[in-house]
Design a protein around this motif. Structure first.
Motif, PDB file in Angstrom:
ATOM      1  N   ILE A 255      98.302  -8.768  48.650  1.00 47.59           N
ATOM      2  CA  ILE A 255      99.300  -9.248  49.605  1.00 47.59           C
ATOM      3  C   ILE A 255     100.216  -8.114  50.044  1.00 47.59           C
ATOM      4  O   ILE A 255     100.514  -7.952  51.238  1.00 47.59           O
ATOM      5  CB  ILE A 255     100.120 -10.394  48.988  1.00 47.59           C
ATOM      6  N   THR A 258      98.646  -5.578  52.511  1.00 45.23           N
ATOM      7  CA  THR A 258      98.720  -6.049  53.902  1.00 45.23           C
ATOM      8  C   THR A 258     100.126  -5.859  54.470  1.00 45.23           C
ATOM      9  O   THR A 258     100.307  -5.331  55.574  1.00 45.23           O
ATOM     10  CB  THR A 258      98.333  -7.530  53.975  1.00 45.23           C
ATOM     11  N   ASP A 259     101.147  -6.316  53.725  1.00 47.67           N
ATOM     12  CA  ASP A 259     102.526  -6.240  54.204  1.00 47.67           C
ATOM     13  C   ASP A 259     102.950  -4.805  54.484  1.00 47.67           C
ATOM     14  O   ASP A 259     103.594  -4.514  55.500  1.00 47.67           O
ATOM     15  CB  ASP A 259     103.479  -6.863  53.179  1.00 47.67           C
ATOM     16  N   GLN A 291      92.738 -12.928  53.995  1.00 47.15           N
ATOM     17  CA  GLN A 291      93.621 -13.761  53.188  1.00 47.15           C
ATOM     18  C   GLN A 291      93.686 -15.158  53.801  1.00 47.15           C
ATOM     19  O   GLN A 291      92.793 -15.559  54.543  1.00 47.15           O
ATOM     20  CB  GLN A 291      95.005 -13.117  53.112  1.00 47.15           C
ATOM     21  N   ARG A 295      98.706 -16.263  56.977  1.00 45.78           N
ATOM     22  CA  ARG A 295      99.042 -14.825  56.958  1.00 45.78           C
ATOM     23  C   ARG A 295      98.316 -14.093  58.076  1.00 45.78           C
ATOM     24  O   ARG A 295      98.859 -13.172  58.702  1.00 45.78           O
ATOM     25  CB  ARG A 295      98.652 -14.230  55.593  1.00 45.78           C
TER      26      ARG A 295
END
Length: 709
Positions: A255, A258-259, A291, A295
């Motif tokens: 996660i 990606t962020d 994901q 998202r």
């Protein structure tokens, strides 16, 4: 036919100035380092070891000076003279006193754990109830650890309800009782949210990276990057984000991978490197697609925003259409608030806007109409307002002027509804703030009571320390109440300023559509008379007036010279239409230095409009409108607007009930604006209205008095 538009008014005006200054303590004259210095919406810097700073700004910009040890200072830039800011630091509560108070063990209260669980349950539902449970928990706490946890939860409550100043206070109290890495992260974020960026970075720096878990280490670098991004230090932001990205990739924290790719892309975009931004956005979107669907949609919308800024409208439209299809797939499982960027009404509006930029009006119109329908069904007035205005512009550019006018009338109605909604929100915010203050005072009182009870408890254990404990307890209680009182005062002061600014913006947004609508009626009348040449001449002058009005629409005050230019153009337009009804004369005394005075924009125009439309227009003989500027003191001038029309009483008798309401509403808006501005700027404007003469046609005289700063 053209309309000028400026959505984001300039904060400053004139050439770039280099401002030099210093921040020192008023009593010791000692310099204060690491003070946050920021131009609203622009440059950011900090003071050096000598308390000095240097920053670029324009005349009229607002300089904000923030630091943990003193109340925030605001300064409006007038010239490039050196600035010396003298402040009085706040005293922090003695840590030893705080720990001593927290060792007290009161009896016969409800269970501590139950109160904490209830506070967390109500945290996102009812702030007042949640804070009450924290007060109960503090009444039953039996250790320093219990108190630290209670104040941590209290900080979480204030953070969720966006009361970040109070969140900072309670996180700091929690850390005074027990050093906690998660609480330090929360404190750093709270500092960032109140724009105390140096304190946020200092809190992150106080963390020992060797003691952090992999997830915490990623959060550490991401948090630093977020602060650097907000202070426009994009190289440092990119470096911090990349450090976090490396840790996230090595430990398969998907996660965050990606962020961080997305945030690196945003930083490159702000830095002016679109190729690098595009590369990282491609990575983030590819990762997001692997994901969950929500998202993936979020990342598509971020990339679509980027494409729009780069004028790649075809790519933007394609991404937003894909996002709309994906939103339909998750619609049954997810509910998005109107504030979310994922709502269908926002995406339809932005697709329509992108088509409009491509001048594909046929494709733009259906999406804008769909956006308006969805926004109306979901009570999203902000999107409905923007989509309705854009639809009016598209119809106009497509040459469908009748539909453009109808859409613009709908826009005016939506603006009125939005203004009413904002008034309700201001009232609700005031009530919420009052409840929060009362609950925080309850906790402060509880702490004072606990301090007194603790001193009695210690008397029975150590008689020799009685005097010391009593003094420390009383001083600690008073200091705590003093700190809370200062925080409450600052919060209420900031809330009042925010409410005034919101009210001013709402009143201005209501006046501009009203003014434009009246002017368009004049154009419509020329067209109805098949007087195309006159209509074109009128529109040419009208477009100049509109550009100037919209450029000034976001300012509280503009130079009087600009306002007089607007009045001359507006009066010329009104005379152009009613040449057989009146003549006009504008006179300015030679001894008035008109450039030295400022005035709220569009303050005088409604009075001239009333003179023409409700006084001179109904006069049987040709009337006279006079605007005269005279000097009555060194720092004070008077503007007289007089007409020999039929007068207020006769005009009122001729109006319909609806016209009376509209006129009353317009004059009421002016009174509200003047009242708010006088409260904020110490009685700069005074207005008196009276009859002009004692003959049959009484006429009207408006006296506006202006004072210098």
């Amino acid at each position: 036919m053209s309309w000028a538009q400026n959505d984001e008014g300039l904060l400053g005006q004139g050439p770039i100035l280099t401002i030099k200054g210093s921040v020192i303590e008023s009593d010791t004259k000692a310099p204060i380092s690491n003070v946050n210095i920021q131009i609203t919406g622009g440059e950011y810097t900090t003071t050096n070891a000598l308390g000095e700073f240097r920053i670029q700004a324009q005349k009229g910009d607002e300089l904000t000076v923030r630091h943990i040890d003193f109340e925030t200072v605001f300064y409006t830039v007038k010239n490039n003279d050196d600035i010396k800011i003298m402040v009085e630091p706040d005293d922090e509560e003695d840590l030893e006193t705080s720990k001593a108070r927290q060792s007290f063990r009161p009896q016969d209260y409800e269970d501590y754990n139950s109160a904490i669980d209830s506070a967390e349950y109500y945290l996102k539902k009812d702030a007042k109830t949640s804070i009450q449970f924290i007060a109960n928990a503090l009444s039953t706490s039996k250790s320093i650890e219990d108190n630290a946890n209670a104040y941590k939860v209290l900080g979480d409550i204030y953070s969720y309800w966006k009361q970040y100043d109070l969140a900072v206070s309670n996180y700091r109290i929690s850390l005074q009782n027990r050093n906690s890495i998660p609480v330090k992260f929360k404190l750093a974020k709270a500092y960032k949210n109140i724009q105390n960026f140096q304190e946020s970075l200092k809190t992150y720096s106080s963390l020992n990276k060797n003691s952090l878990s992999n997830h915490q280490l990623v959060e550490f670098y991401e948090g630093q990057g977020d602060v650097y991004f907000l202070t426009k230090e994009h190289l440092k932001a990119i470096s911090a984000y990349k450090e976090g990205l490396q840790v996230a990739q090595e430990n398969a924290i998907t996660i965050k991978v990606t962020d961080l790719n997305s945030k690196i892309a945003q930083s490159y975009n702000e830095k002016g490197e679109p190729e690098n931004a595009n590369a990282y956005f491609s990575k983030s979107m590819q990762l997001a697609n692997s994901q969950n669907k929500k998202r993936a949609i979020e990342e598509k919308i971020k990339v679509a925003d980027f494409k729009g800024k780069m004028n790649e409208f075809s790519n933007e439209i394609e991404l937003r259409k894909e996002a709309l299809n994906d939103l339909e797939d998750i619609a049954q499982d997810s509910v998005f608030a109107n504030e979310s960027s994922l709502t269908p009404q926002k995406q339809n509006y932005k697709i329509g806007r992108a088509y409009a930029f491509q001048e594909d009006y046929g494709s733009a119109i259906p999406y804008l109409q769909k956006s308006i329908e969805e926004a109306d069904s979901k009570k999203d007035l902000l999107v409905q307002k923007d989509a309705t205005r854009k639809l009016s512009e598209v119809y106009r550019d497509a040459g469908q002027f009748d539909k453009a006018l109808l859409a613009y009338q709908d826009y005016v109605l939506v603006v009125d509804a939005l203004y009413a909604l904002k008034e309700q929100e201001i009232s609700q915010a005031a009530r919420f703030s009052k409840n929060i203050v009362s609950k925080q005072n309850r906790i402060s009182s509880l702490e004072a009571d606990r301090a007194l009870s603790e001193s009695k408890y210690q008397l029975t254990q150590e008689q020799s320390k009685r005097q010391k404990l009593i003094i420390y307890s009383l001083i600690g209680g008073v200091l705590f109440l003093l700190v809370v009182g200062i925080l409450m005062y600052n919060f209420i002061k900031q809330q009042r300023l925010a409410n005034n600014l919101l009210a001013l913006k709402s009143l201005r947004s209501q006046m501009n559509p009203h003014f434009i609508f009246n002017a368009l009626n004049s154009v419509n009348s020329f067209i109805a008379l098949n007087d195309e040449r006159t209509a074109n001449k009128y529109l040419s002058d009208f477009s100049l007036l509109m550009r100037a009005v919209l450029e000034n629409s976001e300012e509280d005050f503009i130079p009087l010279e600009k306002e007089m230019e607007l009045l001359q153009l507006y009066t010329k337009l009104e005379h152009f239409r009613f040449q057989d009804k009146f003549d006009y004369n504008i006179r300015v005394d030679d001894n008035i230095k008109i450039k030295e005075f400022v005035i709220p924009p569009m303050l005088l125009q409604p009075y001239i409009e009333n003179a023409v439309w409700h006084g001179l227009r109904y006069k049987k003989t040709k009337g006279l409108l006079e605007i005269v500027l005279t000097r009555i003191a060194e720092d004070e001038i008077q503007i007289a607007i007089s007409d020999n029309g039929i007068g207020r009483e006769k005009s009122k008798a001729l109006k319909t009930e609806n016209q009376q309401k509209q006129n009353s509403k317009g004059m009421g808006n002016i009174k509200k604006r003047v009242s708010i501005l006088n409260e904020m700027y110490k009685d700069k404007v005074d207005i008196v209205i009276s009859d002009f003469q004692e003959e049959d046609d009484l006429g009207t005289k408006v006296l506006v008095t202006l004072k210098k700063d």
